[in-house]
Write a protein that holds these residues in place. Sequence first.
Motif, short mmCIF file in Angstrom:
data_model
loop_
_atom_site.label_atom_id
_atom_site.label_comp_id
_atom_site.label_asym_id
_atom_site.label_seq_id
_atom_site.Cartn_x
_atom_site.Cartn_y
_atom_site.Cartn_z
N VAL A 182 -0.20 10.86 6.15
CA VAL A 182 1.15 10.54 5.70
C VAL A 182 1.22 10.57 4.17
CG1 VAL A 182 2.88 8.69 5.57
CG2 VAL A 182 1.84 9.30 7.77
N ALA A 183 0.20 10.03 3.51
CA ALA A 183 0.16 10.05 2.04
C ALA A 183 0.23 11.49 1.52
CB ALA A 183 -1.10 9.35 1.54
N HIS A 184 -0.56 12.37 2.11
CA HIS A 184 -0.55 13.78 1.69
C HIS A 184 0.81 14.41 1.97
CE1 HIS A 184 -4.65 14.64 0.32
NE2 HIS A 184 -5.05 13.75 1.21
N ALA A 185 1.41 14.07 3.10
CA ALA A 185 2.72 14.63 3.45
C ALA A 185 3.80 14.18 2.47
CB ALA A 185 3.10 14.24 4.88
N VAL A 186 3.76 12.89 2.10
CA VAL A 186 4.75 12.36 1.14
C VAL A 186 4.55 13.01 -0.23
CG1 VAL A 186 5.57 10.29 -0.05
CG2 VAL A 186 5.02 10.18 2.39
N ALA A 187 3.29 13.16 -0.64
CA ALA A 187 3.00 13.81 -1.92
C ALA A 187 3.47 15.27 -1.92
CB ALA A 187 1.50 13.74 -2.22
N GLN A 188 3.25 15.96 -0.82
CA GLN A 188 3.66 17.37 -0.71
C GLN A 188 5.18 17.49 -0.72
OE1 GLN A 188 1.78 20.02 -0.99
NE2 GLN A 188 3.53 21.40 -0.77
N ALA A 189 5.85 16.58 -0.01
CA ALA A 189 7.32 16.59 0.00
C ALA A 189 7.86 16.36 -1.40
CB ALA A 189 7.85 15.52 0.96
N THR A 190 7.20 15.47 -2.15
CA THR A 190 7.60 15.20 -3.54
C THR A 190 7.45 16.46 -4.38
OG1 THR A 190 6.76 12.96 -3.21
CG2 THR A 190 7.31 13.59 -5.47
N LYS A 191 6.34 17.15 -4.20
CA LYS A 191 6.09 18.40 -4.93
C LYS A 191 7.17 19.43 -4.62
CE LYS A 191 2.48 21.88 -5.60
NZ LYS A 191 1.18 22.39 -5.12
N GLU A 192 7.67 19.40 -3.38
CA GLU A 192 8.70 20.36 -2.95
C GLU A 192 10.11 19.93 -3.37
OE1 GLU A 192 8.03 23.23 -1.38
OE2 GLU A 192 5.88 22.85 -1.29
N GLY A 193 10.21 18.78 -4.06
CA GLY A 193 11.51 18.37 -4.59
C GLY A 193 12.10 17.10 -4.02
N ALA A 194 11.43 16.49 -3.06
CA ALA A 194 11.93 15.24 -2.49
C ALA A 194 11.68 14.08 -3.46
CB ALA A 194 11.24 14.94 -1.16
N THR A 195 12.49 13.04 -3.34
CA THR A 195 12.26 11.80 -4.08
C THR A 195 11.48 10.87 -3.16
OG1 THR A 195 14.32 12.04 -5.30
CG2 THR A 195 13.36 9.82 -5.20
N SER A 196 10.36 10.35 -3.65
CA SER A 196 9.53 9.48 -2.82
C SER A 196 9.39 8.11 -3.47
CB SER A 196 8.15 10.10 -2.59
OG SER A 196 7.52 10.40 -3.83
N ILE A 197 9.57 7.09 -2.66
CA ILE A 197 9.46 5.69 -3.12
C ILE A 197 8.45 5.00 -2.21
CG2 ILE A 197 10.68 3.52 -3.46
CD1 ILE A 197 13.21 5.76 -3.31
N VAL A 198 7.41 4.46 -2.81
CA VAL A 198 6.38 3.76 -2.05
C VAL A 198 6.32 2.33 -2.56
CG1 VAL A 198 3.94 3.67 -1.43
CG2 VAL A 198 5.09 5.88 -1.68
N GLY A 199 6.37 1.37 -1.64
CA GLY A 199 6.35 -0.03 -2.06
C GLY A 199 5.40 -0.86 -1.22
N GLY A 200 4.75 -1.82 -1.87
CA GLY A 200 3.89 -2.74 -1.15
C GLY A 200 2.43 -2.53 -1.47
N GLY A 201 1.69 -3.61 -1.50
CA GLY A 201 0.28 -3.58 -1.88
C GLY A 201 -0.58 -2.68 -1.03
N ASP A 202 -0.41 -2.76 0.31
CA ASP A 202 -1.24 -1.94 1.20
C ASP A 202 -0.95 -0.46 1.02
OD1 ASP A 202 -2.57 -4.07 2.27
OD2 ASP A 202 -1.39 -4.19 4.10
N SER A 203 0.32 -0.12 0.87
CA SER A 203 0.68 1.29 0.68
C SER A 203 0.11 1.82 -0.63
CB SER A 203 2.21 1.45 0.68
OG SER A 203 2.76 0.91 1.84
N ILE A 204 0.17 1.00 -1.67
CA ILE A 204 -0.36 1.41 -2.97
C ILE A 204 -1.87 1.58 -2.90
CG2 ILE A 204 -0.67 0.71 -5.38
CD1 ILE A 204 2.08 -0.75 -5.07
N ALA A 205 -2.54 0.64 -2.23
CA ALA A 205 -4.00 0.74 -2.07
C ALA A 205 -4.36 2.01 -1.31
CB ALA A 205 -4.52 -0.49 -1.34
#
Length: 201
Positions: A139-162
């Motif tokens: 999921v992390a790779h998918a969100v990063a790839q979507a961001t690269k393709e122009g999506a806006t990505s917002i990640v929140g919370g300690g576990d997600s950041i870790a």
Amino acid sequence: SKVSDKLGVIANLLKKADMLFIGGGMAFTFLAAQGYSVGKSLLEEDQIETVKGYIAQAAERGVDLVLPVDVVVAPEFAADAPATVVKVDAIPDDQMGLDIGPESAKLFADKIATAKTVAWNGPMGVFEFDAFAKGTEAVAHAVAQATKEGATSIVGGGDSIAALKKTGLSDRISHISTGGGATLELLEGKVLPGIDAIANK
């Protein structure tokens, strides 16, 4: 991990989102609400009726509610526990789900690829244990790839950041919020005190 922690978020996002992905421990209450046996997985039986309501609302509003189709199970919560991939309709009674499976990871990633805005809170499994981190990493790779393709990505919370740090993808996300609780409140549709104070000036 618990549905009860995210009731307001789910209710609010069902009014706004095109797609809503449920992973992690809370997925098992959704699976149980669909009639599946979840073995020893984390389950909030008192939330099953509420979750049935969410499933109905998603269908009514045309929200694509994306749930795991397979999970990684183990007999106990331990880093060295033997991991097995099973379909969601075949979770053994003596096993607990600790991650989404590879088919689910691909399903999630393929759908994330179509998104223009992604808000992510919470890992897909027990990412601290390598054997149960693959779903979160996908999921992390998918969100990063979507961001690269122009999506806006917002990640929140300690576990997600870790989890992002573990995958080395932190610099490929539009915005990372260290205020996990505040992020959830915002996603619930609540007014944040700091924002309210600025707005009142």
